[in-house]
Design a protein around this motif. Structure first.
Motif, PDB file in Angstrom:
ATOM      1  N   ARG A 197       0.844  -1.193   0.000  1.00  0.00           N
ATOM      2  CA  ARG A 197       0.000   0.000   0.000  1.00  0.00           C
ATOM      3  C   ARG A 197       0.878   1.242   0.000  1.00  0.00           C
ATOM      4  NH1 ARG A 197      -3.806  -1.160   5.048  1.00  0.00           N
ATOM      5  NH2 ARG A 197      -4.697   0.827   4.403  1.00  0.00           N
ATOM      6  N   VAL A 198       0.457   2.254  -0.747  1.00  0.00           N
ATOM      7  CA  VAL A 198       1.256   3.474  -0.855  1.00  0.00           C
ATOM      8  C   VAL A 198       0.359   4.699  -0.723  1.00  0.00           C
ATOM      9  CG1 VAL A 198       2.997   2.382  -2.334  1.00  0.00           C
ATOM     10  CG2 VAL A 198       1.062   3.577  -3.386  1.00  0.00           C
ATOM     11  N   SER A 199       0.974   5.805  -0.346  1.00  0.00           N
ATOM     12  CA  SER A 199       0.309   7.105  -0.339  1.00  0.00           C
ATOM     13  C   SER A 199       1.329   8.147  -0.763  1.00  0.00           C
ATOM     14  CB  SER A 199      -0.267   7.418   1.051  1.00  0.00           C
ATOM     15  OG  SER A 199       0.737   7.324   2.053  1.00  0.00           O
ATOM     16  N   PHE A 200       0.835   9.290  -1.222  1.00  0.00           N
ATOM     17  CA  PHE A 200       1.704  10.331  -1.762  1.00  0.00           C
ATOM     18  C   PHE A 200       1.375  11.682  -1.144  1.00  0.00           C
ATOM     19  CE2 PHE A 200       0.940   7.308  -5.332  1.00  0.00           C
ATOM     20  CZ  PHE A 200       2.211   6.741  -5.359  1.00  0.00           C
ATOM     21  N   GLU A 201       2.420  12.460  -0.875  1.00  0.00           N
ATOM     22  CA  GLU A 201       2.237  13.799  -0.306  1.00  0.00           C
ATOM     23  C   GLU A 201       2.592  14.860  -1.336  1.00  0.00           C
ATOM     24  OE1 GLU A 201       3.434  14.574   3.806  1.00  0.00           O
ATOM     25  OE2 GLU A 201       4.638  16.238   3.018  1.00  0.00           O
ATOM     26  N   LYS A 215      -0.047  11.109 -13.303  1.00  0.00           N
ATOM     27  CA  LYS A 215       0.889   9.994 -13.441  1.00  0.00           C
ATOM     28  C   LYS A 215       0.717   8.970 -12.314  1.00  0.00           C
ATOM     29  CE  LYS A 215       4.725   7.892 -14.939  1.00  0.00           C
ATOM     30  NZ  LYS A 215       4.787   7.193 -16.250  1.00  0.00           N
ATOM     31  N   LEU A 216       0.506   9.461 -11.093  1.00  0.00           N
ATOM     32  CA  LEU A 216       0.481   8.580  -9.926  1.00  0.00           C
ATOM     33  C   LEU A 216      -0.896   7.980  -9.640  1.00  0.00           C
ATOM     34  CD1 LEU A 216       2.744  10.744  -7.575  1.00  0.00           C
ATOM     35  CD2 LEU A 216       3.374   8.574  -8.682  1.00  0.00           C
ATOM     36  N   ALA A 217      -1.946   8.618 -10.118  1.00  0.00           N
ATOM     37  CA  ALA A 217      -3.301   8.153  -9.809  1.00  0.00           C
ATOM     38  C   ALA A 217      -3.553   6.695 -10.197  1.00  0.00           C
ATOM     39  CB  ALA A 217      -4.328   9.067 -10.486  1.00  0.00           C
ATOM     40  N   PRO A 218      -3.056   6.205 -11.352  1.00  0.00           N
ATOM     41  CA  PRO A 218      -3.324   4.807 -11.710  1.00  0.00           C
ATOM     42  C   PRO A 218      -2.720   3.781 -10.743  1.00  0.00           C
ATOM     43  CG  PRO A 218      -2.689   6.057 -13.655  1.00  0.00           C
ATOM     44  CD  PRO A 218      -2.401   6.923 -12.464  1.00  0.00           C
ATOM     45  N   LEU A 219      -1.840   4.214  -9.848  1.00  0.00           N
ATOM     46  CA  LEU A 219      -1.270   3.297  -8.858  1.00  0.00           C
ATOM     47  C   LEU A 219      -2.249   3.033  -7.719  1.00  0.00           C
ATOM     48  CD1 LEU A 219       2.407   4.636  -8.679  1.00  0.00           C
ATOM     49  CD2 LEU A 219       1.484   2.772 -10.073  1.00  0.00           C
ATOM     50  N   ARG A 220      -3.379   3.715  -7.719  1.00  0.00           N
ATOM     51  CA  ARG A 220      -4.431   3.537  -6.726  1.00  0.00           C
ATOM     52  C   ARG A 220      -3.910   3.667  -5.298  1.00  0.00           C
ATOM     53  NH1 ARG A 220      -8.319   4.997  -9.277  1.00  0.00           N
ATOM     54  NH2 ARG A 220      -9.632   4.215  -7.602  1.00  0.00           N
ATOM     55  N   PRO A 221      -3.346   4.824  -4.968  1.00  0.00           N
ATOM     56  CA  PRO A 221      -2.842   5.004  -3.594  1.00  0.00           C
ATOM     57  C   PRO A 221      -3.969   4.951  -2.567  1.00  0.00           C
ATOM     58  CG  PRO A 221      -2.958   7.106  -4.742  1.00  0.00           C
ATOM     59  CD  PRO A 221      -3.224   6.045  -5.775  1.00  0.00           C
ATOM     60  N   ASP A 222      -3.593   4.593  -1.339  1.00  0.00           N
ATOM     61  CA  ASP A 222      -4.570   4.625  -0.240  1.00  0.00           C
ATOM     62  C   ASP A 222      -5.135   6.028  -0.078  1.00  0.00           C
ATOM     63  OD1 ASP A 222      -4.232   1.975   0.295  1.00  0.00           O
ATOM     64  OD2 ASP A 222      -3.713   2.240   2.409  1.00  0.00           O
ATOM     65  N   PHE A 223      -4.271   7.015  -0.225  1.00  0.00           N
ATOM     66  CA  PHE A 223      -4.685   8.412  -0.181  1.00  0.00           C
ATOM     67  C   PHE A 223      -3.560   9.287  -0.706  1.00  0.00           C
ATOM     68  CE2 PHE A 223      -2.664   7.596   3.896  1.00  0.00           C
ATOM     69  CZ  PHE A 223      -1.867   8.717   4.119  1.00  0.00           C
ATOM     70  N   VAL A 224      -3.904  10.517  -1.041  1.00  0.00           N
ATOM     71  CA  VAL A 224      -2.905  11.544  -1.325  1.00  0.00           C
ATOM     72  C   VAL A 224      -3.149  12.681  -0.346  1.00  0.00           C
ATOM     73  CG1 VAL A 224      -2.689  10.934  -3.770  1.00  0.00           C
ATOM     74  CG2 VAL A 224      -4.342  12.678  -3.091  1.00  0.00           C
ATOM     75  N   SER A 225      -2.070  13.293   0.154  1.00  0.00           N
ATOM     76  CA  SER A 225      -2.231  14.364   1.135  1.00  0.00           C
ATOM     77  C   SER A 225      -1.675  15.668   0.591  1.00  0.00           C
ATOM     78  CB  SER A 225      -1.528  13.996   2.449  1.00  0.00           C
ATOM     79  OG  SER A 225      -0.127  13.928   2.277  1.00  0.00           O
ATOM     80  N   VAL A 226      -2.185  16.763   1.134  1.00  0.00           N
ATOM     81  CA  VAL A 226      -1.760  18.106   0.723  1.00  0.00           C
ATOM     82  C   VAL A 226      -1.322  18.865   1.961  1.00  0.00           C
ATOM     83  CG1 VAL A 226      -2.393  20.230  -0.470  1.00  0.00           C
ATOM     84  CG2 VAL A 226      -3.439  18.061  -1.168  1.00  0.00           C
ATOM     85  N   THR A 227      -0.110  19.408   1.930  1.00  0.00           N
ATOM     86  CA  THR A 227       0.457  20.060   3.111  1.00  0.00           C
ATOM     87  C   THR A 227      -0.173  21.430   3.368  1.00  0.00           C
ATOM     88  OG1 THR A 227       2.269  21.058   1.846  1.00  0.00           O
ATOM     89  CG2 THR A 227       2.650  18.862   2.772  1.00  0.00           C
ATOM     90  N   TYR A 228       0.104  21.923   4.560  1.00  0.00           N
ATOM     91  CA  TYR A 228      -0.522  23.151   5.063  1.00  0.00           C
ATOM     92  C   TYR A 228       0.569  23.978   5.727  1.00  0.00           C
ATOM     93  CZ  TYR A 228      -4.258  25.748   7.628  1.00  0.00           C
ATOM     94  OH  TYR A 228      -5.129  26.681   8.131  1.00  0.00           O
ATOM     95  N   GLY A 229       0.791  25.180   5.250  1.00  0.00           N
ATOM     96  CA  GLY A 229       1.900  25.994   5.749  1.00  0.00           C
ATOM     97  C   GLY A 229       1.721  26.465   7.176  1.00  0.00           C
TER      98      GLY A 229
END
Length: 290
Positions: free
Chosen positions: A12-16, A35-49
């Motif tokens: 399982r993978v996720s991307f930030e 590019k990364l979406a077809p890998l079906r990640p558990d989730f993708v996260s977006v950082t917050y300053g």
């Protein structure tokens, strides 16, 4: 209990990602997402300053991911320079936008790592309180951070592990580590965590080396060590970015494959909004488009 995580297949993978500042950066981000979406990640996260300095850009990026993709999206949120009411407003905005997963972090001081942290009067004091606040407001899934080599502000490991336990008791269901380059460090940390009765997934955060000088500075501020064997590989490569990238890919691949052999079944990739390295690492781990 074994220090090895129970292996899961497929891995399982996720991307930030981070919210882009310019039109060119926005184009790079969405190209990477595609590019990364077809890998079906558990989730993708977006950082917050820090102090919500990227609040609008973060919210816009999160909202677009929710509306234009079918990826599960996690929004980062911090306690810095904000009252509870202000943080609760952001939580409500995320929920209304369709976000059901929060990455709850104390956050770095407004002046950056190295500056003393002081809770905002009337704000959430730490990530444990933020986790409890998010869970009280809505049934968010909550991921938190953890430090295999101890948070630099923790007086000792026992205090550090106790803080992680407080986050779990508040409702956190996953922890992602600060980057590390020695897998033995991760394994020893996992031993400490399990011995303390903490059984949530401790997901290794993988940070491929893109700029070694910057990494050295960041590692010093966040308490992460860089093994001498890794440091030697990047010697005299400041003026040779092509070779440095190849070396970085090799180091990251060795680390990920070794972790997988040790039984780790879940990886979180700090992408810096670039897909190439994360995609290649996933390919080598056997995570491929379905």
């Amino acid at each position: 209990m074994s220090v090895h995580e129970t292996p899961r297949r497929p891995l399982r993978v996720s991307f930030e990602f981070f919210p882009p500042k310019t039109e060119a950066m926005e184009e790079t981000l969405w190209s990477s997402v595609e590019k990364l979406a077809p890998l079906r990640p558990d989730f993708v996260s977006v950082t917050y300053g820090a102090g919500g300095s990227t609040r609008e850009r973060t919210h816009r990026t999160v909202a677009r991911l929710v509306s234009e993709t079918d990826l599960p999206v996690a929004a980062h949120l911090t306690t810095v320079d904000a009252t509870r009411a202000e943080v609760d407003d952001v939580l409500e905005e995320y929920w209304q936008a369709g976000v059901r997963h929060i990455v709850a972090l104390r956050g770095d001081p407004p002046g950056g790592l190295g500056e003393a942290y002081a809770p905002h009067p009337g704000g959430y004091a730490n990530a444990a309180e933020l986790t409890a606040g998010a869970k009280a407001r809505h049934d968010f899934e909550v991921t938190v951070g953890c430090y295999p080599e101890k948070h630099p502000e923790s007086p000792h490991f026992e205090a550090d592990i106790e803080m992680l336990k407080r986050k779990v008791d508040a409702g956190a269901s996953r922890a992602i580590t600060q980057f590390f380059y020695d897998n033995d460090v991760y394994e020893r940390y996992l031993e400490r965590v399990r011995a303390a009765g903490i059984d949530i997934p401790i997901v290794p955060g993988i940070m491929p080396v893109t700029n070694y000088k910057s990494l050295m500075r960041m590692a010093g501020l966040c308490g992460a060590s860089i093994p001498r064997r890794v440091a030697r590989l990047f010697e005299n490569l400041d003026g040779d970015p092509a070779t440095r990238q190849l070396v970085a890919a090799t180091v990251a691949a060795d680390q990920c494959l070794d972790l997988a052999e040790r039984g780790v079944g879940e990886f979180h990739f700090y992408t810096l909004n670039r897909a190439e390295m994360a995609y290649a690492l996933c390919h080598m781990l056997g995570v491929r488009p379905t």
